[in-house]
Scaffold this motif. Structure first.
Motif, PDB file in Angstrom:
ATOM      1  N   ARG A   8       0.546  32.895 -34.141  1.00 26.40           N
ATOM      2  CA  ARG A   8       0.706  31.692 -33.339  1.00 26.40           C
ATOM      3  C   ARG A   8       0.247  32.047 -31.925  1.00 26.40           C
ATOM      4  N   CYS A  11       2.186  34.177 -28.872  1.00 29.31           N
ATOM      5  CA  CYS A  11       3.243  35.006 -29.467  1.00 29.31           C
ATOM      6  C   CYS A  11       3.002  36.465 -29.071  1.00 29.31           C
ATOM      7  N   SER A  38       0.319  27.261 -36.425  1.00 32.77           N
ATOM      8  CA  SER A  38       0.739  26.017 -35.775  1.00 32.77           C
ATOM      9  C   SER A  38      -0.212  24.868 -36.077  1.00 32.77           C
ATOM     10  N   GLU A  44       3.194  26.771 -41.294  1.00 30.82           N
ATOM     11  CA  GLU A  44       4.300  26.847 -40.333  1.00 30.82           C
ATOM     12  C   GLU A  44       5.634  26.951 -41.076  1.00 30.82           C
ATOM     13  N   THR A  45       5.769  26.159 -42.140  1.00 35.45           N
ATOM     14  CA  THR A  45       6.989  26.205 -42.945  1.00 35.45           C
ATOM     15  C   THR A  45       7.132  27.552 -43.642  1.00 35.45           C
ATOM     16  N   ARG A  46       6.048  28.049 -44.176  1.00 40.56           N
ATOM     17  CA  ARG A  46       6.084  29.298 -44.953  1.00 40.56           C
ATOM     18  C   ARG A  46       6.283  30.537 -44.085  1.00 40.56           C
ATOM     19  N   TYR A  47       5.548  30.616 -42.959  1.00 42.97           N
ATOM     20  CA  TYR A  47       5.528  31.842 -42.162  1.00 42.97           C
ATOM     21  C   TYR A  47       6.159  31.711 -40.781  1.00 42.97           C
ATOM     22  N   GLY A  48       6.636  30.537 -40.423  1.00 38.46           N
ATOM     23  CA  GLY A  48       7.102  30.278 -39.062  1.00 38.46           C
ATOM     24  C   GLY A  48       8.103  31.268 -38.513  1.00 38.46           C
ATOM     25  N   GLU A  49       9.030  31.726 -39.334  1.00 40.18           N
ATOM     26  CA  GLU A  49      10.052  32.665 -38.881  1.00 40.18           C
ATOM     27  C   GLU A  49       9.638  34.119 -39.095  1.00 40.18           C
ATOM     28  N   MET A  50       8.455  34.339 -39.656  1.00 41.50           N
ATOM     29  CA  MET A  50       8.050  35.694 -40.030  1.00 41.50           C
ATOM     30  C   MET A  50       6.920  36.255 -39.172  1.00 41.50           C
ATOM     31  N   ASN A  63       5.259  42.254 -41.651  1.00 40.93           N
ATOM     32  CA  ASN A  63       5.442  41.167 -40.702  1.00 40.93           C
ATOM     33  C   ASN A  63       6.281  41.655 -39.527  1.00 40.93           C
ATOM     34  N   TYR A  64       6.262  40.909 -38.461  1.00 35.72           N
ATOM     35  CA  TYR A  64       6.881  41.227 -37.170  1.00 35.72           C
ATOM     36  C   TYR A  64       6.166  42.370 -36.467  1.00 35.72           C
TER      37      TYR A  64
END
Length: 79
Positions: A8, A11, A38, A44-50, A63-64
């Motif tokens: 994103r 980020c 984005s 966004e739903t699949r990876y948004g928090e990852m 990830n992260y």
């Protein structure tokens, strides 16, 4: 081999992982697709928090933060 880099704009974790991927990005046998989640509601739903997420197809490699050991293991045996 093509790897997907889900990110994103703005980020700081994404920017850090992209920078850490520098040696891998310079390899002739690897290509990277940078995908801004984005711009796609389903991503966004699949990876948004990852994010950031480094993947090959449906397989998430890390990830992260970049995990060079996991990436090297994957590259040695992508199946």
């Amino acid at each position: 081999m093509r790897l997907e880099f889900y990110c994103r704009e703005g980020c700081h974790l994404c920017e850090a992982m992209w920078h850490e991927l520098g040696d891998y990005r310079s390899r002739d046998d690897l290509e990277f697709s940078c995908i801004d989640i984005s711009r796609d509601e389903s991503l966004e739903t699949r990876y948004g928090e990852m994010i950031p997420v480094l993947a090959h197809g449906e397989r998430v490699i890390c990830n992260y933060f970049l995990d060079p050991e996991l990436l090297d293991v994957f590259l040695a045996n992508p199946d």
